[in-house]
Scaffold this motif. Structure first.
Motif, PDB file in Angstrom:
ATOM      1  N   THR A 150      -4.995  12.578   2.149  1.00  0.00           N
ATOM      2  CA  THR A 150      -4.145  11.445   1.855  1.00  0.00           C
ATOM      3  C   THR A 150      -4.675  10.660   0.667  1.00  0.00           C
ATOM      4  O   THR A 150      -5.876  10.418   0.560  1.00  0.00           O
ATOM      5  N   LEU A 151      -3.762  10.268  -0.203  1.00  0.00           N
ATOM      6  CA  LEU A 151      -4.078   9.433  -1.354  1.00  0.00           C
ATOM      7  C   LEU A 151      -3.376   8.098  -1.156  1.00  0.00           C
ATOM      8  O   LEU A 151      -2.210   8.074  -0.772  1.00  0.00           O
ATOM      9  N   THR A 152      -4.080   7.007  -1.371  1.00  0.00           N
ATOM     10  CA  THR A 152      -3.456   5.690  -1.217  1.00  0.00           C
ATOM     11  C   THR A 152      -3.621   4.866  -2.492  1.00  0.00           C
ATOM     12  O   THR A 152      -4.514   5.118  -3.300  1.00  0.00           O
ATOM     13  N   THR A 212       0.852  -1.182   0.000  1.00  0.00           N
ATOM     14  CA  THR A 212       0.000   0.000   0.000  1.00  0.00           C
ATOM     15  C   THR A 212       0.890   1.234   0.000  1.00  0.00           C
ATOM     16  O   THR A 212       1.705   1.422   0.905  1.00  0.00           O
ATOM     17  N   LEU A 213       0.723   2.054  -1.017  1.00  0.00           N
ATOM     18  CA  LEU A 213       1.437   3.325  -1.095  1.00  0.00           C
ATOM     19  C   LEU A 213       0.549   4.432  -0.556  1.00  0.00           C
ATOM     20  O   LEU A 213      -0.668   4.406  -0.737  1.00  0.00           O
ATOM     21  N   SER A 214       1.184   5.396   0.093  1.00  0.00           N
ATOM     22  CA  SER A 214       0.453   6.548   0.610  1.00  0.00           C
ATOM     23  C   SER A 214       1.096   7.829   0.106  1.00  0.00           C
ATOM     24  O   SER A 214       2.304   7.885  -0.113  1.00  0.00           O
ATOM     25  N   CYS A 215       0.263   8.841  -0.059  1.00  0.00           N
ATOM     26  CA  CYS A 215       0.731  10.168  -0.469  1.00  0.00           C
ATOM     27  C   CYS A 215       0.072  11.197   0.430  1.00  0.00           C
ATOM     28  O   CYS A 215      -1.160  11.309   0.445  1.00  0.00           O
ATOM     29  N   ALA A 216       0.892  11.908   1.176  1.00  0.00           N
ATOM     30  CA  ALA A 216       0.390  12.959   2.045  1.00  0.00           C
ATOM     31  C   ALA A 216       0.466  14.283   1.302  1.00  0.00           C
ATOM     32  O   ALA A 216       1.539  14.679   0.848  1.00  0.00           O
TER      33      ALA A 216
END
Length: 126
Positions: free
Chosen positions: A77-79, A19-23
């Motif tokens: 947040t984008l995952t 799982t990738l996350s983008c703050a």
């Protein structure tokens, strides 16, 4: 200034999950659209998954049924949930954002995005 910071990249075996996350920070506009792109050295950047400002999603054919993009507006947040990973999924994954009106057809086109993160490496071994 909009800032995007990715996390979650790792090395995994084929068939595994990540799982990738983008703050995201530095903006207040609600008409944001966001996407995940990946790049392999020597190849053009490829749109993997995107979510429009109406929350519609678009996926590259190669990841349909395996990847899921989600945006938590409250947490900015984008995952990207990636399942059944394949060696060809390897690359540097970057989060991108844009604002305003965008056609669904253009959601996976890099030139539609103004803001980019630094990227996180995903390596899938066979």
């Amino acid at each position: 200034q909009v800032q995007l910071e990715e996390s979650g990249g790792d090395s995994v075996q084929a068939g595994g999950s990540l799982t990738l996350s983008c703050a995201a920070s530095g903006y207040s506009a609600r008409d944001i659209y966001m996407a995940w792109f990946r790049q392999i050295p020597g190849r053009e950047r490829e749109g993997v998954a995107a979510i429009g400002n109406g929350s519609g999603t678009k996926y590259a054919n190669s990841v349909k049924g395996r990847f899921t993009i989600n945006r938590d507006a409250a947490k900015n947040t984008l995952t990207l949930q990636m399942n059944n990973l394949k060696p060809e999924d390897s690359g540097i994954y970057s989060c991108a954002a844009g604002f305003g009106v965008i056609s669904y057809s253009y959601l996976l086109q890099p030139r539609q995005y103004t803001y980019w993160g630094q990227g996180t490496q995903v390596t899938v071994s066979s």
